[in-house]
Enzyme design. Structure first.
Site, PDB file in Angstrom:
ATOM      1  N   ASN A   1       2.168 -20.304 -55.525  1.00  0.00           N
ATOM      2  CA  ASN A   1       1.172 -19.355 -56.036  1.00  0.00           C
ATOM      3  C   ASN A   1       1.729 -18.370 -57.063  1.00  0.00           C
ATOM      4  OD1 ASN A   1       2.555 -17.747 -54.267  1.00  0.00           O
ATOM      5  ND2 ASN A   1       0.772 -17.003 -53.165  1.00  0.00           N
TER       6      ASN A   1
ATOM      7  N   ARG B   1      -2.456 -14.856 -60.506  1.00  0.00           N
ATOM      8  CA  ARG B   1      -2.559 -16.100 -59.728  1.00  0.00           C
ATOM      9  C   ARG B   1      -3.710 -16.974 -60.216  1.00  0.00           C
ATOM     10  NH1 ARG B   1      -0.996 -13.174 -54.115  1.00  0.00           N
ATOM     11  NH2 ARG B   1       1.204 -13.788 -54.014  1.00  0.00           N
TER      12      ARG B   1
ATOM     13  N   PHE C   1       3.514 -22.724 -41.951  1.00  0.00           N
ATOM     14  CA  PHE C   1       3.928 -23.031 -43.323  1.00  0.00           C
ATOM     15  C   PHE C   1       5.346 -22.569 -43.655  1.00  0.00           C
ATOM     16  CE2 PHE C   1       1.434 -19.068 -43.421  1.00  0.00           C
ATOM     17  CZ  PHE C   1       2.351 -18.197 -44.018  1.00  0.00           C
TER      18      PHE C   1
ATOM     19  N   GLU D   1      12.464  -5.514 -49.396  1.00  0.00           N
ATOM     20  CA  GLU D   1      12.599  -6.659 -50.293  1.00  0.00           C
ATOM     21  C   GLU D   1      13.439  -6.308 -51.521  1.00  0.00           C
ATOM     22  OE1 GLU D   1       8.298  -8.468 -48.814  1.00  0.00           O
ATOM     23  OE2 GLU D   1       8.484  -7.751 -50.876  1.00  0.00           O
TER      24      GLU D   1
ATOM     25  N   THR E   1      -3.821 -14.350 -52.380  1.00  0.00           N
ATOM     26  CA  THR E   1      -2.740 -15.313 -52.090  1.00  0.00           C
ATOM     27  C   THR E   1      -3.153 -16.727 -52.474  1.00  0.00           C
ATOM     28  OG1 THR E   1      -2.069 -13.923 -50.239  1.00  0.00           O
ATOM     29  CG2 THR E   1      -1.236 -16.175 -50.245  1.00  0.00           C
TER      30      THR E   1
ATOM     31  N   TYR F   1      11.975 -14.476 -45.736  1.00  0.00           N
ATOM     32  CA  TYR F   1      10.657 -14.772 -45.157  1.00  0.00           C
ATOM     33  C   TYR F   1      10.663 -14.768 -43.638  1.00  0.00           C
ATOM     34  CZ  TYR F   1       8.784 -15.816 -49.772  1.00  0.00           C
ATOM     35  OH  TYR F   1       8.338 -15.718 -51.060  1.00  0.00           O
TER      36      TYR F   1
ATOM     37  N   ARG G   1      -0.919  -5.683 -56.317  1.00  0.00           N
ATOM     38  CA  ARG G   1      -1.663  -6.728 -55.603  1.00  0.00           C
ATOM     39  C   ARG G   1      -3.007  -6.994 -56.269  1.00  0.00           C
ATOM     40  NH1 ARG G   1       0.583  -8.464 -50.887  1.00  0.00           N
ATOM     41  NH2 ARG G   1      -1.305  -8.778 -49.691  1.00  0.00           N
TER      42      ARG G   1
ATOM     43  N   LYS H   1       7.727 -17.042 -59.021  1.00  0.00           N
ATOM     44  CA  LYS H   1       8.153 -18.150 -58.154  1.00  0.00           C
ATOM     45  C   LYS H   1       8.474 -19.419 -58.951  1.00  0.00           C
ATOM     46  CE  LYS H   1       5.551 -16.350 -54.214  1.00  0.00           C
ATOM     47  NZ  LYS H   1       4.666 -16.696 -53.083  1.00  0.00           N
TER      48      LYS H   1
ATOM     49  N   HIS I   1       4.995 -13.257 -56.233  1.00  0.00           N
ATOM     50  CA  HIS I   1       4.982 -12.494 -54.986  1.00  0.00           C
ATOM     51  C   HIS I   1       4.769 -11.014 -55.297  1.00  0.00           C
ATOM     52  CE1 HIS I   1       6.268 -10.976 -51.064  1.00  0.00           C
ATOM     53  NE2 HIS I   1       7.016 -10.102 -51.716  1.00  0.00           N
TER      54      HIS I   1
HETATM   55  P1  CMP Z   1       3.579 -14.344 -50.591  1.00  0.00           P
HETATM   56  O1  CMP Z   1       2.515 -13.427 -50.138  1.00  0.00           O
HETATM   57  O2  CMP Z   1       4.309 -14.090 -51.823  1.00  0.00           O
HETATM   58  O3  CMP Z   1       4.624 -14.519 -49.390  1.00  0.00           O
HETATM   59  C1  CMP Z   1       4.316 -15.347 -48.282  1.00  0.00           C
HETATM   60  C2  CMP Z   1       3.911 -16.687 -48.827  1.00  0.00           C
HETATM   61  O4  CMP Z   1       3.584 -17.670 -47.877  1.00  0.00           O
HETATM   62  C3  CMP Z   1       2.646 -16.539 -49.640  1.00  0.00           C
HETATM   63  O5  CMP Z   1       2.932 -15.815 -50.795  1.00  0.00           O
HETATM   64  C4  CMP Z   1       2.276 -17.974 -49.854  1.00  0.00           C
HETATM   65  O6  CMP Z   1       2.986 -18.550 -50.931  1.00  0.00           O
HETATM   66  C5  CMP Z   1       2.751 -18.589 -48.567  1.00  0.00           C
HETATM   67  N1  CMP Z   1       1.589 -18.880 -47.743  1.00  0.00           N
HETATM   68  C6  CMP Z   1       0.757 -18.009 -47.158  1.00  0.00           C
HETATM   69  N2  CMP Z   1      -0.206 -18.668 -46.476  1.00  0.00           N
HETATM   70  C7  CMP Z   1       0.067 -19.970 -46.621  1.00  0.00           C
HETATM   71  C8  CMP Z   1      -0.573 -21.163 -46.155  1.00  0.00           C
HETATM   72  N3  CMP Z   1      -1.652 -21.099 -45.389  1.00  0.00           N
HETATM   73  N4  CMP Z   1      -0.023 -22.342 -46.516  1.00  0.00           N
HETATM   74  C9  CMP Z   1       1.091 -22.386 -47.287  1.00  0.00           C
HETATM   75  N5  CMP Z   1       1.726 -21.293 -47.769  1.00  0.00           N
HETATM   76  C10 CMP Z   1       1.212 -20.107 -47.438  1.00  0.00           C
END
Ligand code: CMP
Length: 139
Positions: free
Chosen positions: A114, A104, A59, A128, A93, A51, A87, A11, A117
């Site tokens: 973060n 991460r 978010f 994807e 996450t 997304y 994962r 990212k 992905h």
């Molecule tokens: P990823 O799992 O790559 O794809 C969905 C993304 O949404 C996740 O990573 C985070 O970067 C983002 N995300 C998930 N939960 C939150 C949250 N509570 N606040 C902000 N971003 C979020």
């Protein structure tokens, strides 16, 4: 049976901090083979589509804005049990909850920025990967 492919993006926060090389090293040393890869930037329309499953989440707008803020590295990775093993490699996450040594934990700033992905299912890995790569771009 678990599939052999997953999809990842390094990212914008991790690209900006020059972590591409370190992250790819960790991924390949964990036994993942790079099947497809590109350095690119998502448009607002593209990120919105990618997304779409999160459209109703609070978010969502922040996520789209963030994911279009700079270039990313997109890749399809191959390994037995790819989705689950990847994962585990990237960690939770929220980097504050990520296990020691995970990508991460090492490189992420926050739950939105973060670093990386990883697909959450074989089905989403296929969707994807197809979003970014044609069959001619896979080796
Ligand atoms: P990823 O799992 O790559 O794809 C969905 C993304 O949404 C996740 O990573 C985070 O970067 C983002 N995300 C998930 N939960 C939150 C949250 N509570 N606040 C902000 N971003 C979020």
């Amino acid at each position: 049976m678990s599939g052999k492919q997953t999809f990842t993006m390094i990212k914008p926060d991790a690209v900006e901090k020059n972590y591409i090389g370190a992250i790819l090293k960790q991924i390949t040393e964990a036994g993942f083979r790079i099947k497809a890869m590109k350095y690119t930037k998502l448009s607002t329309e593209g990120a919105g589509k990618f997304y779409e499953v999160h459209k109703e989440r609070p978010f969502y707008d922040e996520l789209v804005e963030y994911m279009t803020s700079g270039p990313i590295v997109a890749a399809i990775l191959e390994k037995d049990n790819a989705v689950a093993d990847f994962r585990t490699l990237i960690g939770a996450t929220n980097p504050e909850e990520a296990a020691e040594g995970t990508i991460r934990k090492l490189y992420a700033e926050s739950i939105s920025a973060n670093a990386i992905h990883g697909s959450d299912s074989d089905e989403n890995a296929a969707i994807e990967g197809n979003f970014f790569f044609s069959t001619l771009e896979r080796f």
